[in-house]
Design a protein around this motif. Structure first.
Motif, short mmCIF file in Angstrom:
data_model
loop_
_atom_site.label_atom_id
_atom_site.label_comp_id
_atom_site.label_asym_id
_atom_site.label_seq_id
_atom_site.Cartn_x
_atom_site.Cartn_y
_atom_site.Cartn_z
N LYS A 25 0.82 -1.21 0.00
CA LYS A 25 0.00 0.00 0.00
C LYS A 25 0.85 1.25 0.00
O LYS A 25 2.01 1.23 0.39
CB LYS A 25 -0.91 0.01 1.22
N LEU A 28 -1.86 8.05 0.87
CA LEU A 28 -2.38 9.18 0.12
C LEU A 28 -3.17 10.11 1.04
O LEU A 28 -3.68 9.68 2.07
CB LEU A 28 -3.32 8.68 -1.00
N TRP A 40 -7.24 12.65 -4.39
CA TRP A 40 -6.14 12.07 -3.64
C TRP A 40 -4.79 12.49 -4.26
O TRP A 40 -4.68 12.60 -5.48
CB TRP A 40 -6.23 10.55 -3.66
N HIS A 119 -3.68 3.11 0.42
CA HIS A 119 -4.36 2.60 -0.77
C HIS A 119 -3.49 1.54 -1.44
O HIS A 119 -2.27 1.69 -1.53
CB HIS A 119 -4.59 3.74 -1.77
N VAL A 121 -1.42 -0.36 -3.96
CA VAL A 121 -0.60 0.18 -5.05
C VAL A 121 -1.14 -0.24 -6.42
O VAL A 121 -0.98 0.49 -7.41
CB VAL A 121 0.86 -0.28 -4.87
N LEU A 124 -5.15 2.01 -7.37
CA LEU A 124 -5.13 3.40 -6.95
C LEU A 124 -6.38 4.15 -7.42
O LEU A 124 -6.89 3.89 -8.51
CB LEU A 124 -3.90 4.08 -7.55
N LEU A 127 -5.62 10.16 -9.28
CA LEU A 127 -4.70 10.99 -8.50
C LEU A 127 -4.49 12.34 -9.16
O LEU A 127 -4.54 12.47 -10.39
CB LEU A 127 -3.34 10.29 -8.40
N LYS A 132 0.48 9.67 -10.12
CA LYS A 132 0.46 8.26 -10.50
C LYS A 132 1.81 7.85 -11.07
O LYS A 132 2.38 6.82 -10.70
CB LYS A 132 -0.64 8.03 -11.54
#
Lengths: 226, 226
Positions: A25, A28, A40, A119, A121, A124, A127, A132
């Motif tokens: 994870k 974020l 996020w 979160h 990986v 996701l 973002l 990202k």
DNA sequence: GCAAAAGTGTTCAATGTACACCCATGC
DNA sequence: GCATGGGTGTACATTGAACACTTTTGC
């Protein structure tokens, strides 16, 4: 010194990895303000004039997530002029691995954050900015580092079992490893101290506990699990 | 957007290596202005608002040394608040290896440079700012890169002998390598194309010429001469 | 006694390392 | 013919990869 023209702004962003519930994870935060309000992002913020980049990264991480006392490694500097919609913001990205137990996530009142959360990986949410891309680069770099030095120790408690260690490698590398080869490699690498303690049976056979040999943690050369 | 407070300034610095007269050298320029007027520094300069960091590094290098058409790799970002005596200047460092033949060093009129010159890496003059530290870091990184991918090809002409290739490795790594093992490793790695051409005798036995296989230059994994 | 995770060795292939002599040419 | 750098192969050690069964415990 006054500067009357539009200028560059410098931020730091941090990519913090952990393992939770058998998932890799990343941490974020949810933005309180525009641009990208409600989206996020990685925990990040502006660098002060009087602090080093490393210090800025540590401070910002503490303000936005309450995480402290960790080693952040500089990852890469992202400076595409279009990465921020309204200003020229260059960001120096850092990354680290930590254990998520015994951490209370929280954030300062003025930190422009409304939420902090781990979160997956590989799962996701959308973002903000180029975050990202930054995370993907951090994953790549973390895997490269893992081949050379056992950075996974940062994910584990001080005393751990070989199965736990192997599991953390497998989650980071996203591949299964052979149990016997894994153990042979670590035990012959002289990086672990074998303890005379065992897990107190979460049912099943108790497993021996190990510690990392502090001296060798960062000095070890050679490939680990390419 | 106006900014009335003292701000960060962002520069790029480039560490350009070459081999000349059997020495590993780095390109330095002499400063025309204060601070550090008359001192040697790495070729560097301010990042414009509209350009990427990579583009800034290429532009600055062209302006201050006339070098162009090369691949610059981002090295590290140095941001100690005290690294510049009078301002907060954060610098993103880049590095590259090039052949120094067929390059005419020169500099633009407004480039704040009075001289451009190659200097032996192990015999540097006093340098401005933290540029000595940056060069040392670049040497370390270059050696690490060399273990994985044959970046030395950037130092050589298109056609070269195995002895020339080995020499470039030895100068970068600052150690001697075994001739037979070196050749065996490269020939079995399938990275070189053996040509039916030979050096036209600078006296002594002519040596076979090779070219790099373009496809494999950057895709090759595995250790090279740790 | 059985389910579940812990623990354990050997074989084979590939790679790395050490090492010394003959070859082709210019002079 | 000799000095100079070019070119070549083998033996051994180390490392990586594949692979299956026994042990200890809780229930």
């Amino acid at each position: 010194m006054f500067n009357l023209t539009k200028t560059h702004e410098i931020t730091v962003d941090t990519v913090i990895f952990t393992i939770q519930k058998d998932k890799l994870k990343v941490l974020l935060v949810k933005r309180a303000n525009e641009p990208f309000k409600g989206k996020w992002t990685l925990p990040g913020g502006y660098v002060k004039l009087s602090e080093t980049l490393d210090d800025a990264a540590l401070r910002v991480l503490k303000e936005k997530t309450n995480i402290q006392n960790l080693y952040l490694e500089q990852l890469y500097t992202f400076g595409n002029p279009l990465r921020h919609p309204s200003a020229r913001v260059i960001t120096v990205a850092y990354f680290a691995l930590i254990r998520s137990d015994d951490i209370n996530l929280s954030f300062d009142k003025n930190s422009e954050v409304t939420q902090v959360e781990w979160h997956g990986v590989y799962n996701l949410p959308p973002l903000a900015f180029d975050h990202k891309e930054i995370i993907e680069y951090a994953v790549k770099r973390m895997r490269e580092r893992l081949e050379f030095c056992p950075i996974a120790y940062q994910l584990l408690p001080q005393k751990f079992t070989l199965t736990e260690l192997q599991k953390s490698y497998e989650l980071i590398l996203a591949q299964n490893l052979d149990k016997r080869n894994f153990r042979k490699k670590f035990l012959s690498a002289d990086m672990l101290k074998e303890l005379d303690e065992y897990t107190k049976s979460g049912s099943k056979r108790p497993a021996r506990l190990y510690e990392f040999n502090k001296i060798t943690i960062n000095s070890k050369r050679g490939h680990f699990f390419s």
